[in-house]
Design a protein around this motif. Sequence first.
Motif, PDB file in Angstrom:
ATOM      1  N   GLY A  46       0.811  -1.201   0.000  1.00  0.00           N
ATOM      2  CA  GLY A  46       0.000   0.000   0.000  1.00  0.00           C
ATOM      3  C   GLY A  46       0.845   1.252   0.000  1.00  0.00           C
ATOM      4  N   GLU A  47       1.892   1.254   0.826  1.00  0.00           N
ATOM      5  CA  GLU A  47       2.802   2.396   0.874  1.00  0.00           C
ATOM      6  C   GLU A  47       3.574   2.516  -0.436  1.00  0.00           C
ATOM      7  OE1 GLU A  47       5.975   4.425   4.004  1.00  0.00           O
ATOM      8  OE2 GLU A  47       5.535   2.284   4.146  1.00  0.00           O
ATOM      9  N   ALA A  48       3.954   1.362  -1.008  1.00  0.00           N
ATOM     10  CA  ALA A  48       4.658   1.378  -2.289  1.00  0.00           C
ATOM     11  C   ALA A  48       3.785   1.976  -3.385  1.00  0.00           C
ATOM     12  CB  ALA A  48       5.077  -0.048  -2.664  1.00  0.00           C
ATOM     13  N   ARG A  61      -0.385  -7.878  -8.104  1.00  0.00           N
ATOM     14  CA  ARG A  61      -0.473  -9.311  -7.822  1.00  0.00           C
ATOM     15  C   ARG A  61      -0.308  -9.615  -6.345  1.00  0.00           C
ATOM     16  NH1 ARG A  61       3.536  -9.108 -12.050  1.00  0.00           N
ATOM     17  NH2 ARG A  61       2.535  -9.272 -14.107  1.00  0.00           N
ATOM     18  N   ARG A  62       0.104  -8.630  -5.569  1.00  0.00           N
ATOM     19  CA  ARG A  62       0.295  -8.841  -4.143  1.00  0.00           C
ATOM     20  C   ARG A  62      -1.043  -8.795  -3.428  1.00  0.00           C
ATOM     21  NH1 ARG A  62       5.415  -7.583  -2.146  1.00  0.00           N
ATOM     22  NH2 ARG A  62       4.553  -8.218  -0.135  1.00  0.00           N
ATOM     23  N   PRO A  63      -1.261  -9.655  -2.429  1.00  0.00           N
ATOM     24  CA  PRO A  63      -2.509  -9.584  -1.654  1.00  0.00           C
ATOM     25  C   PRO A  63      -2.651  -8.226  -1.004  1.00  0.00           C
ATOM     26  CG  PRO A  63      -1.288 -11.601  -1.174  1.00  0.00           C
ATOM     27  CD  PRO A  63      -0.370 -10.736  -1.974  1.00  0.00           C
ATOM     28  N   ASP A  64      -3.878  -7.745  -0.925  1.00  0.00           N
ATOM     29  CA  ASP A  64      -4.149  -6.447  -0.309  1.00  0.00           C
ATOM     30  C   ASP A  64      -4.891  -6.668   1.002  1.00  0.00           C
ATOM     31  OD1 ASP A  64      -4.728  -3.895   0.411  1.00  0.00           O
ATOM     32  OD2 ASP A  64      -5.727  -3.335  -1.446  1.00  0.00           O
ATOM     33  N   PRO A  65      -4.194  -6.714   2.131  1.00  0.00           N
ATOM     34  CA  PRO A  65      -4.854  -7.003   3.408  1.00  0.00           C
ATOM     35  C   PRO A  65      -5.825  -5.919   3.845  1.00  0.00           C
ATOM     36  CG  PRO A  65      -2.595  -6.304   3.784  1.00  0.00           C
ATOM     37  CD  PRO A  65      -2.747  -6.490   2.300  1.00  0.00           C
ATOM     38  N   LEU A  66      -5.780  -4.757   3.206  1.00  0.00           N
ATOM     39  CA  LEU A  66      -6.713  -3.690   3.558  1.00  0.00           C
ATOM     40  C   LEU A  66      -7.986  -3.725   2.721  1.00  0.00           C
ATOM     41  CD1 LEU A  66      -4.332  -0.629   3.976  1.00  0.00           C
ATOM     42  CD2 LEU A  66      -5.016  -2.341   5.665  1.00  0.00           C
ATOM     43  N   VAL A 121     -13.756   6.329  10.686  1.00  0.00           N
ATOM     44  CA  VAL A 121     -13.018   6.926   9.577  1.00  0.00           C
ATOM     45  C   VAL A 121     -12.799   5.859   8.519  1.00  0.00           C
ATOM     46  CG1 VAL A 121     -11.822   8.562  11.061  1.00  0.00           C
ATOM     47  CG2 VAL A 121     -10.770   6.346  10.600  1.00  0.00           C
ATOM     48  N   THR A 122     -12.511   6.277   7.303  1.00  0.00           N
ATOM     49  CA  THR A 122     -12.179   5.336   6.246  1.00  0.00           C
ATOM     50  C   THR A 122     -10.672   5.145   6.217  1.00  0.00           C
ATOM     51  OG1 THR A 122     -11.890   7.025   4.555  1.00  0.00           O
ATOM     52  CG2 THR A 122     -14.130   6.188   4.907  1.00  0.00           C
ATOM     53  N   ILE A 123     -10.217   4.120   5.514  1.00  0.00           N
ATOM     54  CA  ILE A 123      -8.786   3.889   5.394  1.00  0.00           C
ATOM     55  C   ILE A 123      -8.117   5.089   4.728  1.00  0.00           C
ATOM     56  CG2 ILE A 123      -7.036   2.406   4.356  1.00  0.00           C
ATOM     57  CD1 ILE A 123      -8.585   1.250   6.721  1.00  0.00           C
ATOM     58  N   ALA A 124      -8.838   5.732   3.801  1.00  0.00           N
ATOM     59  CA  ALA A 124      -8.273   6.903   3.128  1.00  0.00           C
ATOM     60  C   ALA A 124      -7.980   8.034   4.105  1.00  0.00           C
ATOM     61  CB  ALA A 124      -9.219   7.393   2.035  1.00  0.00           C
ATOM     62  N   ARG A 174      -1.324   3.768   7.590  1.00  0.00           N
ATOM     63  CA  ARG A 174      -1.760   2.762   6.617  1.00  0.00           C
ATOM     64  C   ARG A 174      -0.717   1.662   6.493  1.00  0.00           C
ATOM     65  NH1 ARG A 174      -5.701   3.815   2.690  1.00  0.00           N
ATOM     66  NH2 ARG A 174      -4.491   2.503   1.288  1.00  0.00           N
ATOM     67  N   ALA A 175       0.551   2.034   6.489  1.00  0.00           N
ATOM     68  CA  ALA A 175       1.620   1.042   6.383  1.00  0.00           C
ATOM     69  C   ALA A 175       1.618   0.112   7.591  1.00  0.00           C
ATOM     70  CB  ALA A 175       2.970   1.742   6.247  1.00  0.00           C
ATOM     71  N   VAL A 176       1.448   0.686   8.781  1.00  0.00           N
ATOM     72  CA  VAL A 176       1.382  -0.135   9.992  1.00  0.00           C
ATOM     73  C   VAL A 176       0.164  -1.053   9.946  1.00  0.00           C
ATOM     74  CG1 VAL A 176       1.062  -0.069  12.492  1.00  0.00           C
ATOM     75  CG2 VAL A 176       2.661   1.511  11.409  1.00  0.00           C
TER      76      VAL A 176
END
Length: 269
Positions: A30-32, A190-195, A207-210, A217-219
């Motif tokens: 997500g951070e990437a 292709r990486r799983p998105d745990p969020l 709140v939303t993730i945004a 978000r990285a944590v």
Amino acid sequence: MMSPSDLTSADWRAMLALVGEIGELSATPGEACAHLMARLADLIGSGPVWWSVVGGAASGDGQANDAADVMRSRVHGLDRATLQRWERDYLQARVYGEHPMWEKAFAAPGRPRSFLRRDIVEDGVWYRNPHVTDYVRGFGADDIVAAIVPTGDGTELCVAAMRSWGDVGFTAREREIIQLLATSTAWLARRPDPLASIANGHIRAPVTIADLAPRHRAVLELLAAGHSEKRIAATLNISPRTAHKYIEQIYRALDVSSRAELMARFIAR
């Protein structure tokens, strides 16, 4: 298609550096992804950047599928209120399927492609289209450059950048850059998105993730992947005490009291 010589040496250096930076952030996709969109916007002089994984773009016989849906999406460059409106009124309502570029963009799935907006929708059609008036212009955007890269299992990565209404149009240089960067970083899709379960509304929170800061978000991404506080601290190069503080702040923001409750919400359907 441009030849490589049409890109300056500065362009190539910037792209190579960015691909390396994305690789260094591989532990937190997500951070990437956020870093990719921000740097891409700087490199090509764009406004908002849209990064999306689209599913159903190809049917079993390799033909276009009208049911192509956005499976997950991230946006850079929108203020919080506009982002929330975009998520609610555009993404969740699947209004993107009415975009005048959508059908043509996904008409030939299964191969990398890139285009300028005017390559597939001429100005006369674009500026008379109700969708452009109601949504594209409503979000302050006009010209678009995009690249689409197949990522396997019938999914494709779409990276699109926009410029403000009345700004100069994109050129072949920007098209080449976005295509090269989308292709070089397609592994992110292709990486799983745990969020994803939170971002898609499976978790109801104040709140939303945004709304979370990039570091939070990285944590959260590492938390959702099951990493310990010690591992999170080492991965993000922060102290264990700082990692613990971030986790406490995330719990409060998402209205949970423990990791167990957070994980229970991730797997709840």
